[in-house]
Write a protein that holds these residues in place. Structure first.
Motif, mmCIF file in Angstrom:
data_model
loop_
_atom_site.group_PDB
_atom_site.id
_atom_site.type_symbol
_atom_site.label_atom_id
_atom_site.label_comp_id
_atom_site.label_asym_id
_atom_site.label_seq_id
_atom_site.Cartn_x
_atom_site.Cartn_y
_atom_site.Cartn_z
ATOM 1 N N UNK A 168 0.840 -1.201 0.000
ATOM 2 C CA UNK A 168 0.000 0.000 0.000
ATOM 3 C C UNK A 168 0.879 1.256 0.000
ATOM 4 N N UNK A 169 2.021 1.196 0.706
ATOM 5 C CA UNK A 169 2.947 2.338 0.706
ATOM 6 C C UNK A 169 3.497 2.602 -0.693
ATOM 7 N N UNK A 170 3.822 1.532 -1.409
ATOM 8 C CA UNK A 170 4.315 1.688 -2.782
ATOM 9 C C UNK A 170 3.228 2.273 -3.671
ATOM 10 N N UNK A 171 2.005 1.807 -3.508
ATOM 11 C CA UNK A 171 0.886 2.358 -4.280
ATOM 12 C C UNK A 171 0.738 3.851 -3.998
ATOM 13 N N UNK A 172 0.787 4.226 -2.730
ATOM 14 C CA UNK A 172 0.680 5.643 -2.379
ATOM 15 C C UNK A 172 1.814 6.459 -2.992
ATOM 16 N N UNK A 173 3.025 5.901 -2.990
ATOM 17 C CA UNK A 173 4.171 6.598 -3.588
ATOM 18 C C UNK A 173 3.977 6.787 -5.085
ATOM 19 N N UNK A 174 3.487 5.749 -5.753
ATOM 20 C CA UNK A 174 3.264 5.831 -7.193
ATOM 21 C C UNK A 174 2.137 6.813 -7.529
ATOM 22 N N UNK A 175 1.111 6.833 -6.715
ATOM 23 C CA UNK A 175 0.016 7.790 -6.920
ATOM 24 C C UNK A 175 0.552 9.218 -6.831
ATOM 25 N N UNK A 176 1.415 9.452 -5.865
ATOM 26 C CA UNK A 176 2.006 10.778 -5.700
ATOM 27 C C UNK A 176 2.953 11.103 -6.860
ATOM 28 N N UNK A 177 3.834 10.159 -7.216
ATOM 29 C CA UNK A 177 4.811 10.351 -8.286
ATOM 30 C C UNK A 177 4.116 10.635 -9.616
#
Length: 70
Positions: free
Chosen positions: A54-63
């Motif tokens: 979920x942290x990676x998903x959040x990072x990708x959403x932001x990026x």
């Protein structure tokens, strides 16, 4: 041939830079958007389907400058 014309217009290879990163970001943008829509914007389920945390998903959403505020 269409991709070739897009990325290498008139065989000007020296002007091309960062193709891999650009393509991967565009694919991720489409994939994340579609999965988020199909899961009704449930990040936990979306991350599970994508096989990432979920942290990676959040990072990708932001990026990728995606916005899913509910």
């Amino acid at each position: 041939a269409l991709l070739e014309e897009y990325f290498f217009p008139q065989n000007s290879i020296e002007k091309v830079s960062g193709i891999y990163r650009y393509v991967m970001q565009e694919v991720e943008r489409i994939l994340i958007s579609k999965v988020m829509h199909l899961t009704h914007y449930n990040k936990k389920l979306s991350a599970q389907i994508l096989g990432i945390s979920r942290n990676t998903l959040n990072s990708k959403i932001k990026l990728l400058h995606l916005s899913y505020k509910l």
